[in-house]
Design a protein around this motif. Sequence first.
Motif, short mmCIF file in Angstrom:
data_model
loop_
_atom_site.label_atom_id
_atom_site.label_comp_id
_atom_site.label_asym_id
_atom_site.label_seq_id
_atom_site.Cartn_x
_atom_site.Cartn_y
_atom_site.Cartn_z
N ASN A 107 47.20 32.76 2.47
CA ASN A 107 47.64 31.85 3.52
C ASN A 107 49.05 32.19 3.84
N GLU A 127 50.05 33.50 7.48
CA GLU A 127 51.35 32.76 8.22
C GLU A 127 52.35 33.84 8.24
N LYS A 145 52.00 20.82 7.02
CA LYS A 145 51.11 22.05 7.23
C LYS A 145 49.81 21.54 7.70
N THR A 146 49.08 22.63 8.59
CA THR A 146 47.87 22.08 9.39
C THR A 146 46.93 23.06 8.69
N GLN A 147 45.79 22.68 8.31
CA GLN A 147 44.53 23.43 7.98
C GLN A 147 43.97 24.38 9.08
N LEU A 148 43.85 25.46 9.06
CA LEU A 148 43.07 26.34 9.97
C LEU A 148 42.12 27.10 9.49
N ASN A 149 40.95 26.91 9.80
CA ASN A 149 39.70 27.54 9.22
C ASN A 149 39.27 28.98 10.35
N SER A 168 50.11 34.47 -1.49
CA SER A 168 48.77 33.87 -1.28
C SER A 168 48.41 34.57 0.05
#
Length: 75
Positions: free
Chosen positions: A30, A34, A3-7, A28
């Motif tokens: 997230n 997605e 997983k990569t965090q994307l803000n 969620s």
Amino acid sequence: MAKTQLNVRVDEDTARAARERAMARGMSVNRYIEELVRQDAGEVGHTFVEAAADFMKQYESVFAEEFGTEREGRR
């Protein structure tokens, strides 16, 4: 899959809508985002475009009769 965090920044109404829709689906935010991106980039979008193209091909004569054949790209 890693997983990569994307803000991202969205207005409060959009954030509220995302939270409400995710909650209504029991997931969620997230996961909801997605899935939206996967649908947009994946088969769902492709299927829609193919169906729209098929529709236009089937009814092209009806549109031409109603609106004429002179339009952008056609003469």
